[in-house]
Design an enzyme around this catalytic site. Structure first.
Site, PDB file in Angstrom:
ATOM      1  N   HIS A  28      70.100  67.290  61.673  1.00 49.55           N
ATOM      2  CA  HIS A  28      69.130  67.059  60.602  1.00 49.55           C
ATOM      3  C   HIS A  28      67.752  66.736  61.196  1.00 49.55           C
ATOM      4  O   HIS A  28      66.730  67.284  60.772  1.00 49.55           O
ATOM      5  CB  HIS A  28      69.624  65.914  59.705  1.00 49.55           C
ATOM      6  CG  HIS A  28      68.676  65.575  58.599  1.00 49.55           C
ATOM      7  ND1 HIS A  28      68.796  66.093  57.329  1.00 49.55           N
ATOM      8  CD2 HIS A  28      67.574  64.792  58.577  1.00 49.55           C
ATOM      9  CE1 HIS A  28      67.813  65.632  56.571  1.00 49.55           C
ATOM     10  NE2 HIS A  28      67.050  64.841  57.313  1.00 49.55           N
ATOM     11  N   GLU A  29      67.729  65.864  62.186  1.00 56.15           N
ATOM     12  CA  GLU A  29      66.454  65.502  62.808  1.00 56.15           C
ATOM     13  C   GLU A  29      65.824  66.711  63.501  1.00 56.15           C
ATOM     14  O   GLU A  29      64.618  66.921  63.436  1.00 56.15           O
ATOM     15  CB  GLU A  29      66.655  64.353  63.806  1.00 56.15           C
ATOM     16  CG  GLU A  29      67.055  63.028  63.169  1.00 56.15           C
ATOM     17  CD  GLU A  29      66.020  62.537  62.166  1.00 56.15           C
ATOM     18  OE1 GLU A  29      64.823  62.749  62.379  1.00 56.15           O
ATOM     19  OE2 GLU A  29      66.417  61.961  61.138  1.00 56.15           O
TER      20      GLU A  29
ATOM     21  N   HIS B 275      63.982  68.851  61.029  1.00 54.12           N
ATOM     22  CA  HIS B 275      62.603  68.463  60.710  1.00 54.12           C
ATOM     23  C   HIS B 275      61.632  68.990  61.773  1.00 54.12           C
ATOM     24  O   HIS B 275      60.516  69.392  61.468  1.00 54.12           O
ATOM     25  CB  HIS B 275      62.475  66.937  60.615  1.00 54.12           C
ATOM     26  CG  HIS B 275      63.002  66.364  59.329  1.00 54.12           C
ATOM     27  ND1 HIS B 275      62.542  66.768  58.091  1.00 54.12           N
ATOM     28  CD2 HIS B 275      63.942  65.418  59.090  1.00 54.12           C
ATOM     29  CE1 HIS B 275      63.186  66.086  57.145  1.00 54.12           C
ATOM     30  NE2 HIS B 275      64.043  65.274  57.725  1.00 54.12           N
TER      31      HIS B 275
ATOM     32  N   GLU C 240      63.767  67.482  53.043  1.00 53.90           N
ATOM     33  CA  GLU C 240      65.142  67.023  53.268  1.00 53.90           C
ATOM     34  C   GLU C 240      66.132  68.170  53.134  1.00 53.90           C
ATOM     35  O   GLU C 240      67.057  68.316  53.934  1.00 53.90           O
ATOM     36  CB  GLU C 240      65.497  65.880  52.295  1.00 53.90           C
ATOM     37  CG  GLU C 240      64.863  64.554  52.655  1.00 53.90           C
ATOM     38  CD  GLU C 240      65.081  64.190  54.108  1.00 53.90           C
ATOM     39  OE1 GLU C 240      66.204  63.827  54.470  1.00 53.90           O
ATOM     40  OE2 GLU C 240      64.138  64.291  54.908  1.00 53.90           O
TER      41      GLU C 240
END
Ligand code: ZN
Length: 251
Positions: free
Chosen positions: A134-135, A138, A193
């Site tokens: 997920h990071e 981004h 997100e």
């Protein structure tokens, strides 16, 4: 960037005798003063510059943190769970654990991944891998680059970027502190997100990790969200909707 940060960023550049050495950092002082007037003009950073600033921010952030020493239980677990995960889509990754009860994690454009021990305590290996994916999402989707551009354009540091050509200018600790707040500690939009979660799902599939961990990680955070201490949730909001969305994708 909020107004207070804009104001505090400018004295850091123009006060002679502050901890920030203008000549050493390669800033054009006249240009830096002028930057306040054309702050609206967004800096266009190259990927090399983004990586350069990310690496300075990581060094700054590491200095403020208590890092799990090599061979300690947290560091050993992280090494094991990231076996074979030394790069992602061509970006070389480097990992560290911050020893703190805080439930958080972040990634930077130079391949920096930092996991907080509070987050590792509550998650399985695959759930930690979801957070890493997920990071990285981004970073890979350009969210962190966009924030960096906005932050640098809004501060007097913008002229430092212009003066340095294609390289990242050397930033003072006070500026790096501001950048960390605005790039790492600010809340992402729901759109960001979803994009980062989509990246995480692809990341889990590519690596043959269990995608259900994306859902269970978020469900754990939902349960904790009443009790505080989950700073990851303040920057990565709406875990329940996101868990529901990913559960449907797996079904
Ligand atoms: Zn996020």
């Amino acid at each position: 960037m909020n107004r207070r940060n804009i104001i505090s960023a400018i004295p850091g550049l123009i006060v002679v005798g502050s901890s920030f050495n203008l000549a050493r950092a390669g800033f054009d002082v006249g240009g830096a003063l002028g930057a306040a007037t054309d702050a609206a003009k967004a800096a266009s950073l190259t990927d090399d510059q983004v990586r350069g600033y990310a690496s300075q921010m990581a060094t700054y952030s590491d200095k403020q943190a208590k890092i799990a020493p090599a061979g300690s239980p947290y560091a050993a677990r992280l090494t094991t769970l990231t076996t074979g995960l030394t790069e992602d889509q061509g970006l070389k990754l480097n990992y560290k654990v911050y020893l703190t009860k805080e439930v958080n994690a972040f990634a930077m454009a130079d391949g920096t991944i930092r996991l907080y021990s509070g987050l590792m305590d509550m998650m399985t290996d695959d759930e930690v891998r979801y957070v890493i994916g997920h990071e990285m999402g981004h970073v890979k989707s350009g969210h962190t680059k966009k924030r960096m551009q906005t932050a640098l354009a809004a501060s007097a540091a913008q002229k430092g970027v212009a003066a340095s050509g294609t390289r990242a200018a050397g930033l003072a600790d006070s500026q790096l502190g501001d950048l960390v707040v605005q790039v790492v500690r600010a809340q992402h939009s729901q759109g960001n997100e979803r994009e980062a979660d989509d990246y995480a799902m692809q990341f889990m599939s590519r690596r043959k990790y269990d995608r259900k961990a994306c859902v269970t990680a978020l469900e754990k955070l939902v349960k904790m969200s009443g009790g505080g201490g989950t700073s990851w949730l303040s920057t990565h909001p709406s875990p329940k909707e996101r868990a529901d969305r990913m559960r449907k994708q797996i079904a």
